[in-house]
Scaffold this motif. Structure first.
Motif, short mmCIF file in Angstrom:
data_model
loop_
_atom_site.label_atom_id
_atom_site.label_comp_id
_atom_site.label_asym_id
_atom_site.label_seq_id
_atom_site.Cartn_x
_atom_site.Cartn_y
_atom_site.Cartn_z
N GLN A 38 49.71 -24.51 -113.97
CA GLN A 38 50.03 -23.16 -113.59
C GLN A 38 49.76 -22.82 -112.20
O GLN A 38 48.50 -23.26 -111.62
CB GLN A 38 48.98 -22.15 -114.36
N VAL A 39 50.35 -22.11 -111.41
CA VAL A 39 50.21 -21.69 -110.00
C VAL A 39 49.17 -20.55 -110.17
O VAL A 39 49.19 -19.59 -110.64
CB VAL A 39 51.20 -21.24 -109.20
N GLU A 40 47.87 -20.87 -109.39
CA GLU A 40 46.65 -19.81 -109.45
C GLU A 40 46.78 -19.17 -108.05
O GLU A 40 46.07 -17.98 -108.20
CB GLU A 40 45.47 -20.54 -109.61
N GLU A 41 47.06 -19.75 -107.09
CA GLU A 41 46.99 -19.31 -105.78
C GLU A 41 48.02 -19.82 -104.71
O GLU A 41 47.96 -21.21 -104.82
CB GLU A 41 45.64 -19.15 -105.00
N PHE A 42 48.50 -19.36 -103.91
CA PHE A 42 49.27 -19.67 -102.61
C PHE A 42 49.08 -18.58 -101.63
O PHE A 42 48.94 -17.43 -101.86
CB PHE A 42 50.72 -20.03 -103.17
N ASP A 43 49.50 -18.88 -100.39
CA ASP A 43 49.52 -18.22 -99.36
C ASP A 43 50.86 -17.59 -99.17
O ASP A 43 51.72 -18.21 -98.60
CB ASP A 43 48.84 -18.68 -98.06
N LEU A 84 46.62 -25.00 -107.96
CA LEU A 84 47.18 -25.04 -109.36
C LEU A 84 46.09 -25.55 -110.40
O LEU A 84 45.00 -26.42 -110.07
CB LEU A 84 48.18 -26.31 -109.16
N THR A 85 46.29 -25.13 -111.59
CA THR A 85 45.45 -25.60 -112.69
C THR A 85 46.31 -25.93 -113.95
O THR A 85 47.45 -25.53 -114.07
CB THR A 85 44.47 -24.37 -113.17
#
Length: 110
Positions: A38-43, A84-85
């Motif tokens: 899963q995408v948790e954070e991106f700029d 990602l997780t």
């Protein structure tokens, strides 16, 4: 446009890129277990999601281990982190079985 391919061995690292490049992150996954990357954070100033797909090994249709490919387009200059997780979608981030983080250092386009 360049394609930048990253894997588990690149976790924690920084890669150089330019706006217009495509970043592909390939990570091992077994979807039948319920765990999915899963995408948790991106700029958002540097990166934009450009796709997500599961790639089974040749000859395997369902239920087996394979690779998750997450794609990001480089849309701006700067330093952008991706986190990602590997977790079940119905569980929170704290229940992640694994984590992956990388940084993209995007130079201004030419």
């Amino acid at each position: 446009m360049a394609e930048i391919s990253l894997g588990q061995q690149d976790a924690g690292g920084t890669r150089s890129a330019r706006p217009g490049d495509l970043v592909r992150i390939h990570l091992e996954e077994t979807p039948a277990s319920g765990f999915r990357w899963q995408v948790e954070e991106f700029d958002q100033n540097v990166l934009e999601p450009a796709g997500d797909r599961f790639l089974p090994p040749p000859g395997v249709e369902r239920g087996g281990r394979g690779r998750r490919e997450l794609r990001f387009s480089v849309v701006g200059a700067g330093r952008g982190r991706v986190r990602l997780t590997l977790r079940r979608p119905w569980q929170g981030v704290e229940a992640a079985a694994r984590r992956y983080e990388t940084t993209i250092e995007a130079a201004p386009g030419s």
